[in-house]
Write a protein that holds these residues in place. Structure first.
Motif, PDB file in Angstrom:
ATOM      1  N   GLY A 171       0.806  -1.219   0.000  1.00  0.00           N
ATOM      2  CA  GLY A 171       0.000   0.000   0.000  1.00  0.00           C
ATOM      3  C   GLY A 171       0.835   1.263   0.000  1.00  0.00           C
ATOM      4  N   ASP A 172       2.133   1.135  -0.318  1.00  0.00           N
ATOM      5  CA  ASP A 172       3.027   2.294  -0.326  1.00  0.00           C
ATOM      6  C   ASP A 172       3.762   2.368  -1.658  1.00  0.00           C
ATOM      7  OD1 ASP A 172       2.832   3.037   2.628  1.00  0.00           O
ATOM      8  OD2 ASP A 172       3.545   0.960   2.762  1.00  0.00           O
ATOM      9  N   PRO A 173       4.213   3.564  -2.055  1.00  0.00           N
ATOM     10  CA  PRO A 173       5.121   3.642  -3.205  1.00  0.00           C
ATOM     11  C   PRO A 173       6.351   2.782  -2.953  1.00  0.00           C
ATOM     12  CG  PRO A 173       4.352   5.827  -2.581  1.00  0.00           C
ATOM     13  CD  PRO A 173       3.895   4.892  -1.499  1.00  0.00           C
ATOM     14  N   PHE A 174       6.857   2.166  -3.978  1.00  0.00           N
ATOM     15  CA  PHE A 174       7.923   1.187  -3.820  1.00  0.00           C
ATOM     16  C   PHE A 174       9.142   1.782  -3.131  1.00  0.00           C
ATOM     17  CE2 PHE A 174      10.939  -2.042  -5.627  1.00  0.00           C
ATOM     18  CZ  PHE A 174      10.338  -3.120  -5.016  1.00  0.00           C
ATOM     19  N   HIS A 175       9.478   3.033  -3.481  1.00  0.00           N
ATOM     20  CA  HIS A 175      10.701   3.618  -2.933  1.00  0.00           C
ATOM     21  C   HIS A 175      10.570   3.978  -1.451  1.00  0.00           C
ATOM     22  CE1 HIS A 175       8.289   7.157  -4.141  1.00  0.00           C
ATOM     23  NE2 HIS A 175       8.912   7.781  -3.149  1.00  0.00           N
ATOM     24  N   GLU A 176       9.349   3.901  -0.887  1.00  0.00           N
ATOM     25  CA  GLU A 176       9.159   4.166   0.531  1.00  0.00           C
ATOM     26  C   GLU A 176       9.226   2.891   1.379  1.00  0.00           C
ATOM     27  OE1 GLU A 176       5.584   6.340   1.179  1.00  0.00           O
ATOM     28  OE2 GLU A 176       6.174   8.043  -0.102  1.00  0.00           O
ATOM     29  N   CYS A 177       9.418   1.757   0.735  1.00  0.00           N
ATOM     30  CA  CYS A 177       9.486   0.485   1.442  1.00  0.00           C
ATOM     31  C   CYS A 177      10.944   0.126   1.758  1.00  0.00           C
ATOM     32  CB  CYS A 177       8.842  -0.625   0.610  1.00  0.00           C
ATOM     33  SG  CYS A 177       7.091  -0.351   0.239  1.00  0.00           S
ATOM     34  N   TYR A 178      11.121  -0.878   2.558  1.00  0.00           N
ATOM     35  CA  TYR A 178      12.462  -1.340   2.939  1.00  0.00           C
ATOM     36  C   TYR A 178      12.402  -2.846   3.181  1.00  0.00           C
ATOM     37  CZ  TYR A 178      10.277  -0.830   7.532  1.00  0.00           C
ATOM     38  OH  TYR A 178       9.412  -0.899   8.586  1.00  0.00           O
ATOM     39  N   LEU A 179      13.557  -3.476   3.188  1.00  0.00           N
ATOM     40  CA  LEU A 179      13.636  -4.914   3.414  1.00  0.00           C
ATOM     41  C   LEU A 179      13.799  -5.210   4.899  1.00  0.00           C
ATOM     42  CD1 LEU A 179      16.046  -6.035   0.522  1.00  0.00           C
ATOM     43  CD2 LEU A 179      13.565  -6.342   0.632  1.00  0.00           C
ATOM     44  N   VAL A 180      13.181  -6.288   5.345  1.00  0.00           N
ATOM     45  CA  VAL A 180      13.346  -6.760   6.719  1.00  0.00           C
ATOM     46  C   VAL A 180      13.727  -8.234   6.659  1.00  0.00           C
ATOM     47  CG1 VAL A 180      12.268  -7.132   8.958  1.00  0.00           C
ATOM     48  CG2 VAL A 180      11.668  -5.121   7.608  1.00  0.00           C
ATOM     49  N   GLY A 200      17.002 -20.717   9.906  1.00  0.00           N
ATOM     50  CA  GLY A 200      15.739 -20.239   9.360  1.00  0.00           C
ATOM     51  C   GLY A 200      15.818 -18.754   9.062  1.00  0.00           C
ATOM     52  N   CYS A 201      15.414 -18.358   7.852  1.00  0.00           N
ATOM     53  CA  CYS A 201      15.433 -16.937   7.462  1.00  0.00           C
ATOM     54  C   CYS A 201      14.157 -16.604   6.694  1.00  0.00           C
ATOM     55  CB  CYS A 201      16.641 -16.627   6.582  1.00  0.00           C
ATOM     56  SG  CYS A 201      18.234 -16.945   7.350  1.00  0.00           S
ATOM     57  N   TYR A 202      13.715 -15.378   6.856  1.00  0.00           N
ATOM     58  CA  TYR A 202      12.488 -14.915   6.195  1.00  0.00           C
ATOM     59  C   TYR A 202      12.709 -13.473   5.767  1.00  0.00           C
ATOM     60  CZ  TYR A 202       7.403 -15.344   5.465  1.00  0.00           C
ATOM     61  OH  TYR A 202       6.150 -15.456   4.920  1.00  0.00           O
ATOM     62  N   LEU A 203      12.624 -13.189   4.470  1.00  0.00           N
ATOM     63  CA  LEU A 203      12.889 -11.848   3.944  1.00  0.00           C
ATOM     64  C   LEU A 203      11.577 -11.241   3.457  1.00  0.00           C
ATOM     65  CD1 LEU A 203      15.159  -9.801   3.334  1.00  0.00           C
ATOM     66  CD2 LEU A 203      15.299 -10.791   1.038  1.00  0.00           C
ATOM     67  N   VAL A 204      11.307 -10.031   3.960  1.00  0.00           N
ATOM     68  CA  VAL A 204      10.017  -9.384   3.717  1.00  0.00           C
ATOM     69  C   VAL A 204      10.228  -7.951   3.241  1.00  0.00           C
ATOM     70  CG1 VAL A 204       7.819  -8.726   4.778  1.00  0.00           C
ATOM     71  CG2 VAL A 204       8.996 -10.785   5.550  1.00  0.00           C
ATOM     72  N   LEU A 205       9.362  -7.493   2.354  1.00  0.00           N
ATOM     73  CA  LEU A 205       9.313  -6.085   1.974  1.00  0.00           C
ATOM     74  C   LEU A 205       8.288  -5.404   2.863  1.00  0.00           C
ATOM     75  CD1 LEU A 205      10.272  -3.926  -0.143  1.00  0.00           C
ATOM     76  CD2 LEU A 205       8.183  -4.477  -1.409  1.00  0.00           C
ATOM     77  N   GLU A 206       8.727  -4.395   3.607  1.00  0.00           N
ATOM     78  CA  GLU A 206       7.831  -3.733   4.556  1.00  0.00           C
ATOM     79  C   GLU A 206       7.748  -2.236   4.288  1.00  0.00           C
ATOM     80  OE1 GLU A 206       8.078  -4.403   8.709  1.00  0.00           O
ATOM     81  OE2 GLU A 206       8.442  -6.566   8.538  1.00  0.00           O
ATOM     82  N   GLY A 207       6.666  -1.655   4.794  1.00  0.00           N
ATOM     83  CA  GLY A 207       6.443  -0.220   4.716  1.00  0.00           C
ATOM     84  C   GLY A 207       5.336   0.146   5.676  1.00  0.00           C
ATOM     85  N   ALA A 208       4.927   1.402   5.670  1.00  0.00           N
ATOM     86  CA  ALA A 208       3.866   1.826   6.580  1.00  0.00           C
ATOM     87  C   ALA A 208       2.582   1.049   6.329  1.00  0.00           C
ATOM     88  CB  ALA A 208       3.622   3.331   6.417  1.00  0.00           C
ATOM     89  N   THR A 248       2.646  -1.766   4.043  1.00  0.00           N
ATOM     90  CA  THR A 248       3.148  -2.851   3.189  1.00  0.00           C
ATOM     91  C   THR A 248       3.752  -3.965   4.024  1.00  0.00           C
ATOM     92  OG1 THR A 248       3.625  -1.307   1.376  1.00  0.00           O
ATOM     93  CG2 THR A 248       4.762  -3.423   1.329  1.00  0.00           C
ATOM     94  N   TRP A 249       3.448  -5.186   3.649  1.00  0.00           N
ATOM     95  CA  TRP A 249       4.109  -6.373   4.220  1.00  0.00           C
ATOM     96  C   TRP A 249       3.984  -7.474   3.181  1.00  0.00           C
ATOM     97  CZ3 TRP A 249       3.919 -11.451   5.556  1.00  0.00           C
ATOM     98  CH2 TRP A 249       4.874 -11.905   6.473  1.00  0.00           C
ATOM     99  N   PHE A 250       5.097  -7.748   2.506  1.00  0.00           N
ATOM    100  CA  PHE A 250       5.045  -8.714   1.404  1.00  0.00           C
ATOM    101  C   PHE A 250       6.226  -9.677   1.496  1.00  0.00           C
ATOM    102  CE2 PHE A 250       5.032 -10.478  -2.800  1.00  0.00           C
ATOM    103  CZ  PHE A 250       3.695 -10.456  -3.172  1.00  0.00           C
ATOM    104  N   PRO A 251       5.982 -10.966   1.741  1.00  0.00           N
ATOM    105  CA  PRO A 251       7.077 -11.948   1.835  1.00  0.00           C
ATOM    106  C   PRO A 251       7.743 -12.159   0.485  1.00  0.00           C
ATOM    107  CG  PRO A 251       4.940 -13.054   1.902  1.00  0.00           C
ATOM    108  CD  PRO A 251       4.663 -11.580   1.941  1.00  0.00           C
ATOM    109  N   LEU A 252       9.069 -12.187   0.482  1.00  0.00           N
ATOM    110  CA  LEU A 252       9.829 -12.353  -0.755  1.00  0.00           C
ATOM    111  C   LEU A 252      10.470 -13.728  -0.867  1.00  0.00           C
ATOM    112  CD1 LEU A 252      11.606  -8.864  -0.831  1.00  0.00           C
ATOM    113  CD2 LEU A 252       9.560  -9.550  -2.098  1.00  0.00           C
TER     114      LEU A 252
END
Length: 217
Positions: free
Chosen positions: A75-84, A103-111, A113-117
């Motif tokens: 729900g955010d512009p892509f450039h406002e997101c970050y990796l977790v 065990g590792c889990y990489l996610v794209l997050e934002g205000a 946004t939460w999208f598992p990669l």
């Protein structure tokens, strides 16, 4: 029964096919199936009655959790997101051997946004001598094999509407306080007996944590 480990299982001729199907499902969208799938996958060359039982229980679990779904939202512009990066491990949690599991889990997050990669589950190749050492090994794998390559890709994609590029940021979430302190310093007297690979990992992690845009909490 102990003797069931020594008796060839009835599914021995089809165990590769059954395990591969579960692995495909786990890699596609069911990370909760990865750990048990990896466990039975190590047994294909020495399949026993107990492995029959383990594969049966795994398939029963999948059958009763058909409503489990992997969901993400942006729900955010892509450039406002970050990796977790979420990194964790057990410590010698298996009966068959003393090696820990990464065990590792990489996610794209934002205000908004939460999208598992991507996600990783693998048995560590060396035997960790403490929970902290196992956590450091898991963090090194997640950072160097998953997060940093993804950051390189994101750096080329994070462009705003005016055409300005924004560097990708990475936040590492780690639940072991000792691991965090050791990774920040790059060395621990208590881990001086670790092998060279683990020492290189610690030093490399510390170098990356010192860079702008990469944090750990």
């Amino acid at each position: 029964l102990v003797t069931d480990w020594e008796t060839r299982g009835q599914l021995a001729s089809n165990c590769c096919s059954g395990t591969a199907k579960v692995l495909w499902l786990g890699r596609l969208g069911r990370p909760d199936c990865m750990k048990p799938c990896n466990d039975v996958g190590k047994q294909v060359s020495r399949w026993s009655n107990n492995d029959d039982k383990r594969l049966y229980r795994l398939c029963c679990y999948i059958d009763t959790t058909k409503d489990f779904t992997l969901e993400g939202y942006v729900g955010d512009p892509f450039h406002e997101c970050y990796l977790v990066l979420y990194a964790d491990s057990d410590f010698a949690g298996e009966k068959e051997h003393a090696k820990s599991t990464t065990g590792c889990y990489l996610v794209l997050e934002g205000a908004n946004t939460w999208f598992p990669l991507c996600w990783v589950n693998k048995t560590q190749t060396s035997t960790a001598r403490s929970s902290t050492a196992a956590e450091c090994i898991a963090l090194a794998h997640g950072l160097f094999q998953e997060a940093l390559p993804m950051m390189d890709l994101m750096d080329t994609l994070m462009v705003d509407s005016s055409g300005k590029s924004h560097p990708c940021r990475l936040l590492i979430r780690e639940d072991n306080k000792a691991t965090i302190e050791i990774c920040k310093s790059g060395y621990s007297q208590k881990m001086r007996a670790d092998n060279r690979t683990d020492k290189v990992n610690l030093s490399s992690i510390a170098e990356n944590l010192a860079k702008d845009g990469i944090d750990i909490e």
